[in-house]
Design a protein around this motif. Sequence first.
Motif, PDB file in Angstrom:
ATOM      1  N   ARG A  94      33.616  39.194  42.860  1.00  0.00           N
ATOM      2  CA  ARG A  94      33.280  38.184  41.841  1.00  0.00           C
ATOM      3  C   ARG A  94      33.959  36.876  42.217  1.00  0.00           C
ATOM      4  O   ARG A  94      35.177  36.822  42.377  1.00  0.00           O
ATOM      5  CB  ARG A  94      33.763  38.617  40.456  1.00  0.00           C
TER       6      ARG A  94
ATOM      7  N   TYR B 105      38.098  38.109  41.997  1.00  0.00           N
ATOM      8  CA  TYR B 105      38.472  39.530  41.999  1.00  0.00           C
ATOM      9  C   TYR B 105      37.419  40.369  42.683  1.00  0.00           C
ATOM     10  O   TYR B 105      36.314  39.903  42.962  1.00  0.00           O
ATOM     11  CB  TYR B 105      38.748  40.043  40.591  1.00  0.00           C
TER      12      TYR B 105
ATOM     13  N   VAL C 299      36.069  44.736  42.922  1.00  0.00           N
ATOM     14  CA  VAL C 299      36.208  46.103  42.399  1.00  0.00           C
ATOM     15  C   VAL C 299      35.532  47.068  43.364  1.00  0.00           C
ATOM     16  O   VAL C 299      34.386  46.858  43.766  1.00  0.00           O
ATOM     17  CB  VAL C 299      35.547  46.253  41.002  1.00  0.00           C
TER      18      VAL C 299
ATOM     19  N   THR D  68      39.035  38.602  34.608  1.00  0.00           N
ATOM     20  CA  THR D  68      37.769  39.297  34.876  1.00  0.00           C
ATOM     21  C   THR D  68      36.759  38.888  33.806  1.00  0.00           C
ATOM     22  O   THR D  68      37.147  38.399  32.737  1.00  0.00           O
ATOM     23  CB  THR D  68      37.946  40.824  34.864  1.00  0.00           C
TER      24      THR D  68
ATOM     25  N   GLU E  44      38.704  54.240  28.336  1.00  0.00           N
ATOM     26  CA  GLU E  44      39.064  54.046  29.747  1.00  0.00           C
ATOM     27  C   GLU E  44      40.584  54.018  29.862  1.00  0.00           C
ATOM     28  O   GLU E  44      41.265  53.545  28.946  1.00  0.00           O
ATOM     29  CB  GLU E  44      38.460  52.725  30.237  1.00  0.00           C
TER      30      GLU E  44
ATOM     31  N   HIS F 154      37.215  44.660  27.027  1.00  0.00           N
ATOM     32  CA  HIS F 154      38.460  44.567  27.789  1.00  0.00           C
ATOM     33  C   HIS F 154      38.317  43.592  28.958  1.00  0.00           C
ATOM     34  O   HIS F 154      37.314  43.569  29.652  1.00  0.00           O
ATOM     35  CB  HIS F 154      38.948  45.932  28.268  1.00  0.00           C
TER      36      HIS F 154
ATOM     37  N   THR G 234      40.916  41.719  32.104  1.00  0.00           N
ATOM     38  CA  THR G 234      42.198  41.732  32.808  1.00  0.00           C
ATOM     39  C   THR G 234      42.548  40.296  33.201  1.00  0.00           C
ATOM     40  O   THR G 234      41.659  39.533  33.592  1.00  0.00           O
ATOM     41  CB  THR G 234      42.085  42.630  34.063  1.00  0.00           C
TER      42      THR G 234
ATOM     43  N   TYR H 192      27.700  43.621  29.624  1.00  0.00           N
ATOM     44  CA  TYR H 192      28.313  42.293  29.755  1.00  0.00           C
ATOM     45  C   TYR H 192      27.742  41.292  28.759  1.00  0.00           C
ATOM     46  O   TYR H 192      28.292  40.205  28.588  1.00  0.00           O
ATOM     47  CB  TYR H 192      28.120  41.758  31.181  1.00  0.00           C
TER      48      TYR H 192
HETATM   49  C1  S6P Z   1      35.128  49.547  34.551  1.00  0.00           C
HETATM   50  C2  S6P Z   1      36.513  49.003  34.491  1.00  0.00           C
HETATM   51  C3  S6P Z   1      36.975  48.078  35.625  1.00  0.00           C
HETATM   52  C4  S6P Z   1      36.261  46.708  35.638  1.00  0.00           C
HETATM   53  C5  S6P Z   1      36.976  45.672  36.484  1.00  0.00           C
HETATM   54  C6  S6P Z   1      36.225  44.362  36.599  1.00  0.00           C
HETATM   55  O1  S6P Z   1      34.762  50.172  33.344  1.00  0.00           O
HETATM   56  O2  S6P Z   1      36.778  48.418  33.236  1.00  0.00           O
HETATM   57  O3  S6P Z   1      36.820  48.695  36.862  1.00  0.00           O
HETATM   58  O4  S6P Z   1      34.927  46.849  36.044  1.00  0.00           O
HETATM   59  O5  S6P Z   1      38.238  45.415  35.923  1.00  0.00           O
HETATM   60  O6  S6P Z   1      35.939  43.816  35.349  1.00  0.00           O
HETATM   61  P1  S6P Z   1      34.458  43.467  34.909  1.00  0.00           P
HETATM   62  O7  S6P Z   1      34.580  43.067  33.477  1.00  0.00           O
HETATM   63  O8  S6P Z   1      33.940  42.400  35.800  1.00  0.00           O
HETATM   64  O9  S6P Z   1      33.634  44.739  35.085  1.00  0.00           O
END
Ligand code: S6P
Length: 193
Positions: free
Chosen positions: A33, A60, A62, A93, A105, A145, A147, A169
Motif C-alpha cells: 500500500r 505498508y 501485508v 493502515t 482477530e 481496526h 494500525t 473497506y
Molecule cells: C487482516 C488484518 C491485517 C490487515 C493489515 C493491513 O484482517 O487486520 O492483516 O490487513 O494490518 O490493514 P488494512 O486495513 O489495509 O487491511
Amino acid sequence: MHPFSLSSLAKENLETHLDLPSGTIDHRPRVERRLSDLKGCFRNHEAYEEALQKEDALIYAVTSVEPATGDGQMHYGLGILYPGKIGNEYYLTKGHLHAHRVAAEVYVGLQGEGQMLLEEEGTRESRLLPFGKNTVVYVPGHTAHRTINTGSDPLVYLGIYPSHAGHDYLPIAQKNFRMVVVEKDHRSTMEIR
Ligand code: S6P
Ligand code: ZN
C-alpha cells in the motif's frame, strides 16, 4: 481423510518463516500500500497532496498465509508499517471491518512501536491501545481496526483471523474513523477528526 487434516495439508502450510526486517513470509503473496492508496485517510488533505507530489511512498505491506478456508480454519498476515508522518499524522493502515462482522482477530506485535485504533461499528466508541513488540491486542467482532506507527522504526506484527473474516473497506472509506492520532509536543495524542 478430513480436508483440513494434518495429513492433507502440505508442510509449507504448517510451518512458515518470518523475515522481520523485510516483513515477508517465505514467498507468500505480498500486497503493498502506497500513499496514493490512502486517499482520504489523513485529516490534513493539503499535507497529503503535497507529500504525494513529492513521492508515492510505500507506507505498508501485508503478506498473507491462507492454509485452508472453511469452518474452523485460520488465516494470518504479517504487516510491516513504515515510520513517517503526513503533516502531524503518523503513517497508518487503511483500516477495515471484517466482512463477516462477528469475526474477531488477534494482533501480535513483533517489532517497533505504535498504536491500534479500534472503533465499534454501532456506537462508534473508540479505543486507542499501545501496540508494538511483545504486545497482543484482541480485536473483537464488529470493530473497525487501524494500525498506526508512532515510532521511528518499522512496526511489524501478525494478524491472526478466522478464514472467512474477509475485509470490508467501504464503511471506513465513507465515514473514516472518528478519531485521528497526531504528534503534539513530541507525543502521540488522539483528537476528534
Ligand atoms: C487482516 C488484518 C491485517 C490487515 C493489515 C493491513 O484482517 O487486520 O492483516 O490487513 O494490518 O490493514 P488494512 O486495513 O489495509 O487491511
Ligand atoms: Zn482485520
